[in-house]
Write a protein that holds these residues in place. Structure first.
Motif, PDB file in Angstrom:
ATOM      1  N   ALA A 193       0.843  -1.185   0.000  1.00  0.00           N
ATOM      2  CA  ALA A 193       0.000   0.000   0.000  1.00  0.00           C
ATOM      3  C   ALA A 193       0.885   1.243   0.000  1.00  0.00           C
ATOM      4  CB  ALA A 193      -0.909   0.006   1.225  1.00  0.00           C
ATOM      5  N   MET A 194       0.364   2.302  -0.602  1.00  0.00           N
ATOM      6  CA  MET A 194       1.074   3.572  -0.670  1.00  0.00           C
ATOM      7  C   MET A 194       0.179   4.666  -0.108  1.00  0.00           C
ATOM      8  SD  MET A 194       3.982   2.909  -2.098  1.00  0.00           S
ATOM      9  CE  MET A 194       4.520   4.596  -2.359  1.00  0.00           C
ATOM     10  N   SER A 195       0.795   5.651   0.501  1.00  0.00           N
ATOM     11  CA  SER A 195       0.021   6.736   1.092  1.00  0.00           C
ATOM     12  C   SER A 195       0.710   8.073   0.894  1.00  0.00           C
ATOM     13  CB  SER A 195      -0.159   6.505   2.597  1.00  0.00           C
ATOM     14  OG  SER A 195      -0.838   5.307   2.863  1.00  0.00           O
ATOM     15  N   TRP A 196      -0.100   9.104   0.954  1.00  0.00           N
ATOM     16  CA  TRP A 196       0.402  10.476   1.041  1.00  0.00           C
ATOM     17  C   TRP A 196      -0.028  11.041   2.398  1.00  0.00           C
ATOM     18  CZ3 TRP A 196       3.660  12.838  -2.233  1.00  0.00           C
ATOM     19  CH2 TRP A 196       3.787  12.305  -3.524  1.00  0.00           C
ATOM     20  N   TYR A 197       0.916  11.660   3.077  1.00  0.00           N
ATOM     21  CA  TYR A 197       0.678  12.363   4.322  1.00  0.00           C
ATOM     22  C   TYR A 197       1.069  13.826   4.124  1.00  0.00           C
ATOM     23  CZ  TYR A 197       0.231   7.976   6.980  1.00  0.00           C
ATOM     24  OH  TYR A 197      -0.174   6.752   7.470  1.00  0.00           O
ATOM     25  N   ARG A 198       0.630  14.662   5.047  1.00  0.00           N
ATOM     26  CA  ARG A 198       1.080  16.054   5.015  1.00  0.00           C
ATOM     27  C   ARG A 198       1.269  16.573   6.431  1.00  0.00           C
ATOM     28  NH1 ARG A 198      -4.354  19.020   2.546  1.00  0.00           N
ATOM     29  NH2 ARG A 198      -5.692  18.845   4.403  1.00  0.00           N
ATOM     30  N   GLN A 199       2.139  17.562   6.526  1.00  0.00           N
ATOM     31  CA  GLN A 199       2.428  18.202   7.810  1.00  0.00           C
ATOM     32  C   GLN A 199       2.488  19.694   7.607  1.00  0.00           C
ATOM     33  OE1 GLN A 199       5.888  16.662   9.817  1.00  0.00           O
ATOM     34  NE2 GLN A 199       5.239  17.519  11.767  1.00  0.00           N
ATOM     35  N   GLY A 200       1.464  20.378   8.129  1.00  0.00           N
ATOM     36  CA  GLY A 200       1.426  21.823   8.050  1.00  0.00           C
ATOM     37  C   GLY A 200       2.274  22.457   9.130  1.00  0.00           C
ATOM     38  N   PRO A 201       2.528  23.752   9.039  1.00  0.00           N
ATOM     39  CA  PRO A 201       3.351  24.451  10.042  1.00  0.00           C
ATOM     40  C   PRO A 201       2.766  24.296  11.446  1.00  0.00           C
ATOM     41  CG  PRO A 201       2.946  25.852   8.136  1.00  0.00           C
ATOM     42  CD  PRO A 201       2.067  24.650   7.972  1.00  0.00           C
ATOM     43  N   GLY A 202       3.556  23.784  12.347  1.00  0.00           N
ATOM     44  CA  GLY A 202       3.115  23.617  13.722  1.00  0.00           C
ATOM     45  C   GLY A 202       2.091  22.530  13.936  1.00  0.00           C
ATOM     46  N   LYS A 203       1.921  21.661  12.957  1.00  0.00           N
ATOM     47  CA  LYS A 203       0.908  20.614  13.068  1.00  0.00           C
ATOM     48  C   LYS A 203       1.551  19.233  12.979  1.00  0.00           C
ATOM     49  CE  LYS A 203      -2.731  23.410  10.943  1.00  0.00           C
ATOM     50  NZ  LYS A 203      -3.735  23.480   9.849  1.00  0.00           N
ATOM     51  N   GLN A 204       0.781  18.222  13.379  1.00  0.00           N
ATOM     52  CA  GLN A 204       1.248  16.848  13.255  1.00  0.00           C
ATOM     53  C   GLN A 204       1.076  16.361  11.821  1.00  0.00           C
ATOM     54  OE1 GLN A 204      -0.985  14.629  16.256  1.00  0.00           O
ATOM     55  NE2 GLN A 204       0.723  14.830  17.687  1.00  0.00           N
ATOM     56  N   ARG A 205       1.834  15.350  11.492  1.00  0.00           N
ATOM     57  CA  ARG A 205       1.710  14.720  10.181  1.00  0.00           C
ATOM     58  C   ARG A 205       0.421  13.899  10.157  1.00  0.00           C
ATOM     59  NH1 ARG A 205       6.938  11.776   7.701  1.00  0.00           N
ATOM     60  NH2 ARG A 205       7.755  13.784   8.454  1.00  0.00           N
ATOM     61  N   THR A 206      -0.390  14.093   9.121  1.00  0.00           N
ATOM     62  CA  THR A 206      -1.679  13.404   9.028  1.00  0.00           C
ATOM     63  C   THR A 206      -1.841  12.754   7.660  1.00  0.00           C
ATOM     64  OG1 THR A 206      -2.801  15.424   8.320  1.00  0.00           O
ATOM     65  CG2 THR A 206      -2.823  14.941  10.675  1.00  0.00           C
ATOM     66  N   LEU A 207      -2.658  11.720   7.625  1.00  0.00           N
ATOM     67  CA  LEU A 207      -2.921  10.990   6.396  1.00  0.00           C
ATOM     68  C   LEU A 207      -3.792  11.831   5.467  1.00  0.00           C
ATOM     69  CD1 LEU A 207      -2.761   8.287   4.793  1.00  0.00           C
ATOM     70  CD2 LEU A 207      -4.902   7.659   5.932  1.00  0.00           C
ATOM     71  N   VAL A 208      -3.385  11.892   4.198  1.00  0.00           N
ATOM     72  CA  VAL A 208      -4.178  12.573   3.184  1.00  0.00           C
ATOM     73  C   VAL A 208      -4.956  11.557   2.355  1.00  0.00           C
ATOM     74  CG1 VAL A 208      -4.085  14.016   1.120  1.00  0.00           C
ATOM     75  CG2 VAL A 208      -2.530  14.471   3.046  1.00  0.00           C
ATOM     76  N   ALA A 209      -4.248  10.548   1.851  1.00  0.00           N
ATOM     77  CA  ALA A 209      -4.880   9.540   1.004  1.00  0.00           C
ATOM     78  C   ALA A 209      -4.011   8.298   0.974  1.00  0.00           C
ATOM     79  CB  ALA A 209      -5.083  10.068  -0.420  1.00  0.00           C
ATOM     80  N   SER A 210      -4.654   7.155   0.746  1.00  0.00           N
ATOM     81  CA  SER A 210      -3.916   5.906   0.636  1.00  0.00           C
ATOM     82  C   SER A 210      -4.518   5.059  -0.474  1.00  0.00           C
ATOM     83  CB  SER A 210      -3.928   5.141   1.961  1.00  0.00           C
ATOM     84  OG  SER A 210      -5.256   4.815   2.333  1.00  0.00           O
ATOM     85  N   ILE A 211      -3.711   4.131  -0.987  1.00  0.00           N
ATOM     86  CA  ILE A 211      -4.166   3.234  -2.044  1.00  0.00           C
ATOM     87  C   ILE A 211      -3.542   1.866  -1.804  1.00  0.00           C
ATOM     88  CG2 ILE A 211      -2.327   4.025  -3.619  1.00  0.00           C
ATOM     89  CD1 ILE A 211      -4.373   3.571  -5.924  1.00  0.00           C
ATOM     90  N   THR A 212      -4.369   0.832  -1.820  1.00  0.00           N
ATOM     91  CA  THR A 212      -3.864  -0.522  -1.586  1.00  0.00           C
ATOM     92  C   THR A 212      -3.205  -1.057  -2.855  1.00  0.00           C
ATOM     93  OG1 THR A 212      -5.863  -1.661  -2.317  1.00  0.00           O
ATOM     94  CG2 THR A 212      -5.797  -0.899  -0.009  1.00  0.00           C
ATOM     95  N   ARG A 213      -2.622  -2.229  -2.735  1.00  0.00           N
ATOM     96  CA  ARG A 213      -1.981  -2.824  -3.912  1.00  0.00           C
ATOM     97  C   ARG A 213      -3.011  -3.171  -4.981  1.00  0.00           C
ATOM     98  NH1 ARG A 213      -0.009  -8.783  -1.754  1.00  0.00           N
ATOM     99  NH2 ARG A 213      -2.044  -9.588  -1.122  1.00  0.00           N
ATOM    100  N   ASN A 214      -4.274  -3.323  -4.564  1.00  0.00           N
ATOM    101  CA  ASN A 214      -5.344  -3.634  -5.509  1.00  0.00           C
ATOM    102  C   ASN A 214      -6.066  -2.400  -6.030  1.00  0.00           C
ATOM    103  OD1 ASN A 214      -4.955  -6.456  -5.264  1.00  0.00           O
ATOM    104  ND2 ASN A 214      -6.099  -6.445  -3.340  1.00  0.00           N
ATOM    105  N   GLY A 215      -5.645  -1.223  -5.570  1.00  0.00           N
ATOM    106  CA  GLY A 215      -6.224   0.010  -6.084  1.00  0.00           C
ATOM    107  C   GLY A 215      -7.349   0.596  -5.263  1.00  0.00           C
TER     108      GLY A 215
END
Length: 117
Positions: free
Chosen positions: A33-55
């Motif tokens: 599985a692959m994911s994108w996370y993001r971390q804004g200024p002064g914030k924790q890293r959070t999940l944006v989107a994920s995709i499994t091996r099957n899509g």
């Protein structure tokens, strides 16, 4: 050695679009599985989107309907298409591959996305 290299970040006006890419090497990309996370200024890293091996995909509520995650297993690459960007989307965006070890998988170096109002 697993490596993830992100690209595509930049500065865009609110309402605009950006496309991020993350190229993986050193592992069997298609089985993880692959994911994108993001971390804004002064914030924790959070999940944006994920995709499994099957899509199968999953999105944070804040980006549903605006962002699209996809993958090309032939190119060992995961993408994040970001439309209707808002200033609150400003963050460093990180790519993650969910390998069983180490715990948490591997991370890219991050790419800055800045949305001006």
């Amino acid at each position: 050695q697993v490596q993830l290299v992100e690209s595509g970040g930049g500065l865009v006006q609110a309402g605009g679009s950006l496309s991020l890419s993350c190229a993986a090497s050193g592992t069997s990309f298609s089985i993880h599985a692959m994911s994108w996370y993001r971390q804004g200024p002064g914030k924790q890293r959070t999940l944006v989107a994920s995709i499994t091996r099957n899509g199968a995909t999953n999105y944070a509520d804040s980006v549903k309907g605006r962002f699209t995650i996809s993958r090309d297993n032939a190119k060992n690459t995961v993408y994040l298409q970001m439309n209707s960007l808002k200033p609150e989307d400003t963050a460093v965006y990180y790519c993650n591959i969910a390998t069983p070890w180490p715990v948490g998988g591997y991370w890219g170096q991050g790419t800055q996305v800045t949305v001006s109002s």
